[in-house]
Write a protein that holds these residues in place. Structure first.
Motif, PDB file in Angstrom:
ATOM      1  N   LEU A 146       9.702  18.166  37.160  1.00 39.49           N
ATOM      2  CA  LEU A 146       9.653  18.110  38.654  1.00 39.49           C
ATOM      3  C   LEU A 146       9.508  19.309  39.049  1.00 39.49           C
ATOM      4  O   LEU A 146      10.427  20.351  38.890  1.00 39.49           O
ATOM      5  CB  LEU A 146      10.983  17.509  39.101  1.00 39.49           C
ATOM      6  N   PRO A 147       8.493  19.692  40.255  1.00 38.92           N
ATOM      7  CA  PRO A 147       8.412  21.236  40.697  1.00 38.92           C
ATOM      8  C   PRO A 147       9.571  21.344  41.740  1.00 38.92           C
ATOM      9  O   PRO A 147      10.230  20.365  42.208  1.00 38.92           O
ATOM     10  CB  PRO A 147       6.895  20.850  41.429  1.00 38.92           C
ATOM     11  N   THR A 148       9.728  22.625  41.869  1.00 40.98           N
ATOM     12  CA  THR A 148      10.736  23.041  42.867  1.00 40.98           C
ATOM     13  C   THR A 148      10.279  22.381  44.203  1.00 40.98           C
ATOM     14  O   THR A 148       9.180  22.340  44.682  1.00 40.98           O
ATOM     15  CB  THR A 148      10.523  24.583  43.119  1.00 40.98           C
ATOM     16  N   GLY A 149      11.316  21.634  44.865  1.00 44.14           N
ATOM     17  CA  GLY A 149      11.455  21.144  46.061  1.00 44.14           C
ATOM     18  C   GLY A 149      11.190  19.666  45.968  1.00 44.14           C
ATOM     19  O   GLY A 149      11.139  18.843  46.973  1.00 44.14           O
ATOM     20  N   GLY A 150      10.889  18.953  44.873  1.00 42.01           N
ATOM     21  CA  GLY A 150      10.571  17.739  44.324  1.00 42.01           C
ATOM     22  C   GLY A 150      11.844  16.983  44.283  1.00 42.01           C
ATOM     23  O   GLY A 150      13.146  17.552  44.063  1.00 42.01           O
ATOM     24  N   ALA A 151      11.794  15.700  44.467  1.00 37.33           N
ATOM     25  CA  ALA A 151      13.018  14.724  44.158  1.00 37.33           C
ATOM     26  C   ALA A 151      12.577  13.477  43.337  1.00 37.33           C
ATOM     27  O   ALA A 151      11.500  13.020  43.713  1.00 37.33           O
ATOM     28  CB  ALA A 151      13.867  14.479  45.238  1.00 37.33           C
TER      29      ALA A 151
END
Length: 291
Positions: free
Chosen positions: A58-63
Motif C-alpha cells: 500500500l502506497p503512502t496515503g492509501g487505505a
C-alpha cells in the motif's frame, strides 16, 4: 521474534537470508497473496490478506477500502480468496490479481486504523461501495453496516449533504433510499432491492405479525395492507425440527389471513423474474379481493 509471528515479503526475506526459496516452496509456508507468505499454521482469511497488502504494497496515503473495508469493519462478506480492495491517491503499480486498486482522494478524517491497518471509515466505505458496486450489492453491504451500527441513516444523509454536487452523489442518495439496516441477511437485502427496482412498493422489513393469541411471526418482508408475507428460506430451514416449527407458524399465518410466499436461494439466483411476477400478481389479486 520468530519468522512464524510475521507475514513476510518473500523476495525481501530471501534477499536478507531469513529464508530460502526452497523453504518458501515447502509446506512450512503458505502464500497469502502473490509474493507474500505466512507460516502455514496461520489461518488465511481476508483480514490477513488486508494486513499483507497494507504492510508491503500500500502506497503512502492509501487505505484498505470498499468490500475489504466493510469486512474489516465487521459485517463484510469477503472470503479468504477474495481480492483486497484499496484506494490510493495515485494509480497503484504494479497491479496484481490479488488486489483491486482504486484511485481517489481520501481525507484524513475518512481513514481509521484497525489492527495497525489503515481502513476507510464506515461513511467513506459506504460512499465508495455506492460508486464501485452494482446498486444491489452496494445496498447489501450498506444494509450490513447499518445493521452493525457502524453508521446510521442520519450519518449517511449528512455525508451526502456534505458532498452535494460531487460526481456520484445521485447514486449515493439512491443507495441510501434503498438501504434498510433491519435486513437480517444479504439475501433478504437482495430480494428487497430487486422488488423495489422492479417498481413494486417498498415492503416492510422484519415485520411482526400478531393474532388473537399473541405473537405469530416476524417475517422477512411484508406488505401489511395486502397481508402478504415474503420469506427467504435459507438452508437451515431444511432441518426437521425447524420444518416442524415453520409449518406451525405457516398455519397460524394463513389462519390470520396472510398469504406467505417462499423464496429459496436457487430461485433468487435463477428465477428472479418469476419471483417478481408472483409478488406482483399476489398484490394485484389481494387488492381486487379487498372489501
Amino acid at each position: 521474534m520468530p519468522l512464524s509471528a510475521h507475514v513476510i515479503h518473500g523476495a525481501a526475506a530471501v534477499a536478507d537470508g531469513r529464508v530460502t526459496r526452497t523453504t518458501l516452496r515447502s509446506r512450512a509456508w503458505c502464500r497469502v497473496i502473490r509474493g507474500i507468505y505466512a507460516d502455514a499454521r496461520t489461518p488465511i482469511n481476508h483480514e490477513l490478506r488486508c494486513r499483507a497488502v497494507a504492510t508491503f504494497l500500500l502506497p503512502t496515503g492509501g487505505a484498505i477500502a470498499g468490500r475489504s473495508a466493510a469486512t474489516l469493519l465487521g459485517p463484510g462478506l469477503c472470503g479468504p480468496d477474495d481480492p483486497v480492495e484499496t484506494i490510493t491517491p495515485r494509480p497503484a503499480r504494479p497491479r496484481i490479481a490479488d488486489v483491486i486498486p482504486h484511485t481517489g482522494t481520501v481525507g484524513p478524517d475518512e481513514v481509521r486504523t484497525i489492527g495497525g491497518v489503515p481502513v476507510t471509515t464506515a461513511l467513506r466505505t459506504c460512499w465508495d461501495l455506492a460508486q464501485w458496486l452494482t446498486l444491489e450489492e452496494a445496498v447489501v453491504l450498506v444494509d450490513r453496516l447499518l445493521h452493525a451500527r457502524q453508521v446510521t441513516v442520519t450519518d449517511l444523509t449528512r455525508y451526502a449533504d456534505h458532498r452535494a454536487g460531487v460526481r456520484g452523489i445521485r447514486r449515493f442518495r439512491r443507495v441510501i433510499a434503498l438501504a434498510d439496516g433491519r435486513a437480517a441477511s444479504p439475501q433478504e437485502s437482495r430480494l428487497r432491492v430487486a422488488l423495489r427496482l422492479a417498481g413494486l412498493p417498498a415492503p416492510q422489513v422484519q415485520h411482526e405479525i400478531h393474532d388473537s393469541a399473541g405473537f405469530v411471526a416476524r417475517t422477512d418482508l411484508a406488505y401489511e395492507e395486502a397481508r402478504i408475507a415474503i420469506e427467504y428460506d435459507g438452508v437451515w430451514h431444511g432441518d426437521a425440527a425447524q420444518l416442524h416449527r415453520d409449518r406451525q407458524r405457516l398455519n397460524r399465518l394463513q389462519a390470520a389471513g396472510w398469504l406467505v410466499l417462499h423464496v429459496t436461494s436457487t430461485r433468487l439466483r435463477t428465477d428472479l423474474d418469476g419471483i417478481i411476477r408472483e409478488v406482483t400478481q399476489a398484490l394485484h389479486a389481494r387488492r381486487r379481493t379487498r372489501p
